[in-house]
Scaffold this active site. Sequence first.
Site, mmCIF file in Angstrom:
data_model
loop_
_atom_site.group_PDB
_atom_site.id
_atom_site.type_symbol
_atom_site.label_atom_id
_atom_site.label_comp_id
_atom_site.label_asym_id
_atom_site.label_seq_id
_atom_site.Cartn_x
_atom_site.Cartn_y
_atom_site.Cartn_z
ATOM 1 N N HIS A 12 0.839 -1.219 0.000
ATOM 2 C CA HIS A 12 0.000 0.000 0.000
ATOM 3 C C HIS A 12 0.872 1.267 0.000
ATOM 4 O O HIS A 12 0.495 2.271 0.604
ATOM 5 C CB HIS A 12 -0.979 -0.032 1.170
ATOM 6 C CG HIS A 12 -0.330 -0.174 2.523
ATOM 7 N ND1 HIS A 12 -0.861 -0.954 3.531
ATOM 8 C CD2 HIS A 12 0.805 0.371 3.047
ATOM 9 C CE1 HIS A 12 -0.088 -0.872 4.603
ATOM 10 N NE2 HIS A 12 0.921 -0.071 4.336
ATOM 11 N N HIS A 59 -1.467 3.933 10.126
ATOM 12 C CA HIS A 59 -0.070 4.290 10.411
ATOM 13 C C HIS A 59 -0.013 5.422 11.432
ATOM 14 O O HIS A 59 0.509 6.499 11.168
ATOM 15 C CB HIS A 59 0.649 4.683 9.127
ATOM 16 C CG HIS A 59 0.697 3.585 8.103
ATOM 17 N ND1 HIS A 59 -0.401 3.198 7.358
ATOM 18 C CD2 HIS A 59 1.705 2.773 7.706
ATOM 19 C CE1 HIS A 59 -0.063 2.210 6.548
ATOM 20 N NE2 HIS A 59 1.209 1.923 6.738
ATOM 21 N N GLU A 240 4.181 -5.890 8.219
ATOM 22 C CA GLU A 240 2.840 -5.665 7.639
ATOM 23 C C GLU A 240 2.340 -6.899 6.881
ATOM 24 O O GLU A 240 1.137 -7.068 6.685
ATOM 25 C CB GLU A 240 2.859 -4.466 6.681
ATOM 26 C CG GLU A 240 3.024 -3.127 7.383
ATOM 27 C CD GLU A 240 3.016 -1.946 6.411
ATOM 28 O OE1 GLU A 240 2.833 -0.820 6.869
ATOM 29 O OE2 GLU A 240 3.206 -2.155 5.189
HETATM 30 C C1 DHB Z 1 5.822 3.641 2.704
HETATM 31 C C2 DHB Z 1 4.829 3.687 3.692
HETATM 32 C C3 DHB Z 1 4.136 2.545 4.013
HETATM 33 O O1 DHB Z 1 3.148 2.540 4.932
HETATM 34 C C4 DHB Z 1 4.406 1.345 3.385
HETATM 35 O O2 DHB Z 1 3.714 0.255 3.760
HETATM 36 C C5 DHB Z 1 5.386 1.281 2.398
HETATM 37 C C6 DHB Z 1 6.093 2.447 2.060
HETATM 38 C C7 DHB Z 1 6.564 4.869 2.330
HETATM 39 O O3 DHB Z 1 6.400 5.900 3.028
HETATM 40 O O4 DHB Z 1 7.272 4.865 1.307
HETATM 41 FE FE FE Z 2 2.492 0.679 5.512
#
Ligand code: DHB
Ligand code: FE
Length: 280
Positions: A12, A59, A240
């Site tokens: 994501h 998050h 995750e």
């Molecule tokens: C990023 C953030 C996320 O929550 C993730 O699962 C993958 C990448 C990022 O900030 O690049």
């Molecule tokens: Fe993430």
Amino acid sequence: MTRLSAGMGTSHVPGLGAAIDNSITDEPYWQPVFEGLVPLRAWHEKNVPDVVIIVYNDHATSFSLDRYASFTLGVAEWFQPADEGWGPRPVPVIEGHPKLAWHLVESLILNEFDMAVAGSLDVDHGLTVPLSIAYDQPKAWPTKVIPLCVNVIQYPQPTPLRCYKLGQALREAVESFEQDLSVAIWGTGGLSHQLGGERAGVVNPEFDNRFLDNLVQDPLANTRLTHTDFIREAGCEGIEMIMWNVMRGALDEKVNEAYRFYHIPVSATAYGAIILENET
Ligand code: DHB
Ligand code: FE
């Protein structure tokens, strides 16, 4: 009878949402990623469910570290895209399915899974980016959504096996709903990535591809991994991936792999997506 017939796993990464929102998907960095997503989007065009359960993590956007639940179901009529610091994403509001969501709450709790219940919930990139990956930029999302938020942020997180068992209980819950609906389930997050600290930028294609292979051929192997395995092999945020086990637990033992894509880098991560269909 309500049926749960397919699942998707997808990262994501917020950058994917930003690329869509800013219309830069054909820039050289993004082009191969969105080209890889063409068959995924074609599959989704042909397979729009009435409701999708999106297993995602917040998050530290709508949940704060002083109040956290392992598993939370969203029972609201509508879910707004969250403001993660620079305004909400310009995507449609997300329509829920309170009746099915409350049925899931009841069925899961009576089946020993003590869910927290959210009557209102702004949803961050963990949920909106998978919708954009599947459906691009429609005026309204083509399916209703039940958010299922998993704590992958604050120790102690649920175990990978617990996540799989939640998926099994969800399948039972969905298929005991009185109406005749089609339901899909998505697991989001991952694949290997670590955003900060000494190992920032770590990716592990070998681990990721074994995880994807196991999803198809030996899903229980992914339930035997420990949190430490995920963090050591796939980076801090690689944990995750436990949310994909919820998705997998909700499907048949044997599944048909309809699609798979793996690409490095997307932001600082290994991007992965898979679509699995029940054969029954
Ligand atoms: C990023 C953030 C996320 O929550 C993730 O699962 C993958 C990448 C990022 O900030 O690049
Ligand atoms: Fe993430």
